[in-house]
Design an enzyme around this catalytic site. Structure first.
Site, PDB file in Angstrom:
ATOM      1  N   HIS A  24       0.803  -1.230   0.000  1.00  0.00           N
ATOM      2  CA  HIS A  24       0.000   0.000   0.000  1.00  0.00           C
ATOM      3  C   HIS A  24       0.840   1.286   0.000  1.00  0.00           C
ATOM      4  CE1 HIS A  24       0.387   0.018   4.377  1.00  0.00           C
ATOM      5  NE2 HIS A  24      -0.492  -0.916   4.567  1.00  0.00           N
ATOM      6  N   HIS A  78      -5.517  -8.596  14.638  1.00  0.00           N
ATOM      7  CA  HIS A  78      -5.581  -7.387  13.793  1.00  0.00           C
ATOM      8  C   HIS A  78      -6.355  -7.725  12.520  1.00  0.00           C
ATOM      9  CE1 HIS A  78      -4.446  -3.876  11.604  1.00  0.00           C
ATOM     10  NE2 HIS A  78      -3.274  -4.267  11.144  1.00  0.00           N
ATOM     11  N   GLU A  80      -6.400  -6.162   9.521  1.00  0.00           N
ATOM     12  CA  GLU A  80      -5.900  -5.830   8.184  1.00  0.00           C
ATOM     13  C   GLU A  80      -5.686  -7.122   7.389  1.00  0.00           C
ATOM     14  OE1 GLU A  80      -2.672  -2.974   8.058  1.00  0.00           O
ATOM     15  OE2 GLU A  80      -3.072  -2.550   5.942  1.00  0.00           O
ATOM     16  N   ASP A  82      -3.612  -8.480   5.436  1.00  0.00           N
ATOM     17  CA  ASP A  82      -2.396  -9.301   5.374  1.00  0.00           C
ATOM     18  C   ASP A  82      -2.366 -10.317   6.519  1.00  0.00           C
ATOM     19  OD1 ASP A  82      -2.110  -6.920   6.883  1.00  0.00           O
ATOM     20  OD2 ASP A  82       0.068  -7.009   6.814  1.00  0.00           O
ATOM     21  N   HIS A 144      -1.370  -0.520  14.812  1.00  0.00           N
ATOM     22  CA  HIS A 144      -1.565   0.769  14.177  1.00  0.00           C
ATOM     23  C   HIS A 144      -2.995   0.969  13.664  1.00  0.00           C
ATOM     24  CE1 HIS A 144      -1.334  -0.491   9.756  1.00  0.00           C
ATOM     25  NE2 HIS A 144      -1.282  -1.620  10.421  1.00  0.00           N
ATOM     26  N   ASP A 163       1.423  -6.309  14.337  1.00  0.00           N
ATOM     27  CA  ASP A 163       2.315  -5.472  13.525  1.00  0.00           C
ATOM     28  C   ASP A 163       3.430  -4.797  14.331  1.00  0.00           C
ATOM     29  OD1 ASP A 163       1.265  -5.848  10.973  1.00  0.00           O
ATOM     30  OD2 ASP A 163      -0.194  -4.248  11.182  1.00  0.00           O
ATOM     31  N   TYR A 191      10.015   0.481   8.519  1.00  0.00           N
ATOM     32  CA  TYR A 191       8.687   0.026   8.952  1.00  0.00           C
ATOM     33  C   TYR A 191       8.100   1.005   9.963  1.00  0.00           C
ATOM     34  CZ  TYR A 191       5.211  -3.339  10.650  1.00  0.00           C
ATOM     35  OH  TYR A 191       4.046  -3.978  11.005  1.00  0.00           O
ATOM     36  N   HIS A 224       5.342  -9.650  11.183  1.00  0.00           N
ATOM     37  CA  HIS A 224       6.212  -9.475  10.007  1.00  0.00           C
ATOM     38  C   HIS A 224       7.672  -9.536  10.478  1.00  0.00           C
ATOM     39  CE1 HIS A 224       2.883  -7.974   7.506  1.00  0.00           C
ATOM     40  NE2 HIS A 224       2.587  -7.110   8.449  1.00  0.00           N
TER      41      HIS A 224
END
Ligand code: FEO
Length: 398
Positions: A24, A78, A80, A82, A144, A163, A191, A224
């Site tokens: 993104h 989370h 999101e 991913d 986040h 994250d 990051y 990650h």
């Protein structure tokens, strides 16, 4: 594909995305990993899933350890995609007893995956007994996303933090002690600068809360990049440092150029900064991606922007950068603007105003404008602009 053992009872069952280069709008030059974790206890739990297209990889790693249908619980820290993109398929295949998320996590998962998603809310501070060990859940709102949550495997003292403390770094290694710091440090900074920076005050409060709760994990498992088992404090301390935004005596000069005039001006600005005694990064937007510029912004005290004027406007690449930087909310910047024009110079003054009003930059010297190719006199003005910004930063930071 095979799972990787984290401890006797915990396995990494995520996926390696070697080839993603645009996350993104963030240039992920080293790819990334989507980490998911399997906890083997009396109740078997899967922590997070992976991006949709990597579901077969995750499933095959799980199968290398257990029959997926033996998983009792899926935890989504989370929403999101991913980390949740595979959730629906995982629920269909695994048929877990429960799927848990935070209050806002449940809402956000349903908004992404459908109102019929069978997700239950785990309250902030709540816990789940797994048999031998238990999971405690703490909301980490805005780190986040509003739905973000972390969980601690209590007796094992292992933190699953989604994250937070992650980085986009694909490698064949899963642990911090297998990768040299010189190879990951830039990615950790990148990051933080591109994902976490706007929430720095929340990071400081979050780290304070974690300390107050007496949480000092022996292993940190982010979603990650490397798992922190050798030196988890290293990444925690880096976050404290990044969040404090204690800027170095460093200035980034970011510009674009049409026919080389703005670039000549940028070089003179850089020369002025060097003469003042500050560190400089000169970045042409022809060569640098916005997310690498953001990485340099992380510890910079100064920001100087240069633009050619195109159709009475700032150059499009500068517009892109300003939009991106505005969202990152970097604090305490000193800077200035410069640029070249042909017959209308208003956009350069406009750039200075944007820097002041949208990026919160304290302007140390009035913008320098050059009609077409800069003269020696004009380059001297650019030198003085750079020098003025550099000296102001040294004065402020002394
Ligand atoms: Fe790695 Fe916010 O997703």
């Amino acid at each position: 594909m095979h799972a990787i053992k984290v401890t006797d009872k915990i396995y990494w069952v995520g996926a390696i995305d070697w080839n993603v280069r645009d996350f993104h709008g963030y240039s992920t030059n080293k790819g990334t990993t989507y980490n998911a974790f399997l906890i083997l206890d009396k109740k078997i739990a899967l922590i997070d899933t992976v991006k949709k297209e990597f579901y077969p990889e995750m499933l095959s790693r799980i199968k290398s350890v257990i029959d997926p249908q033996k998983i009792d619980l899926i935890i989504s820290n989370h929403a999101e995609l991913d980390h949740s993109g595979s959730l629906k398929a995982a629920i269909a295949d695994i048929k877990p007893e429960h799927v848990y998320a935070s209050t806002l996590g449940a809402a956000n998962l349903k908004a992404h995956l459908g109102e019929d998603l069978p997700v239950e809310i785990i309250p902030n501070g709540g816990s789940l007994d797994l048999g031998e060990d238990s999971l405690t859940f703490i909301e980490s709102r805005m780190l986040h996303w509003p739905d973000s949550m972390i969980c601690l495997l209590k007796k094992a003292n292992i933190l699953f933090c989604n994250d937070i403390f992650g980085m986009h770094y694909a490698s064949s290694y899963r642990f911090d002690d297998e990768v040299a710091e010189r190879d990951w440090l830039y990615e950790a900074k990148k990051y933080y600068a591109n994902i976490i920076l706007p929430y720095s005050k929340i990071v400081t409060a979050f780290l304070g809360q974690v300390t107050k709760l007496g949480i000092k994990p022996s292993v940190i498992c982010p979603d990650h990049g490397p798992i922190w088992r050798k030196d988890p404090e290293r990444i925690v301390n880096l976050y404290a440092e990044f969040a404090a935004q204690k800027n170095r005596n460093k200035v980034i000069v970011i510009y674009d150029t049409m026919w080389g005039s703005t670039e000549k001006m940028a070089c003179a600005v850089t020369d002025g900064l060097i003469s003042a005694g500050v560190e400089v990064k000169q970045m042409s937007l022809h060569a640098a991606h916005r997310s690498d510029a953001a990485t340099e912004l992380l510890d910079a005290a100064g920001l100087i922007l240069g633009t050619p004027v195109l159709n009475q406007e700032i150059y499009p690449s500068l517009g892109d950068l300003i939009t991106y930087f505005k969202g990152l909310k970097k604090q305490n910047l000193i800077g200035a603007a410069f640029g070249s024009y042909g017959w209308s110079d208003g956009a350069i003054t406009g750039l200075e105003t944007i820097m002041k009003e949208k990026l919160g930059v304290e302007i140390a010297a009035p913008c320098v404008k050059s009609r077409f190719v800069p003269t020696e006199e004009k380059l001297k003005e650019c030198f003085e602009l750079g020098r003025a910004v550099g000296l102001k930063i040294l004065e402020k930071n002394k």
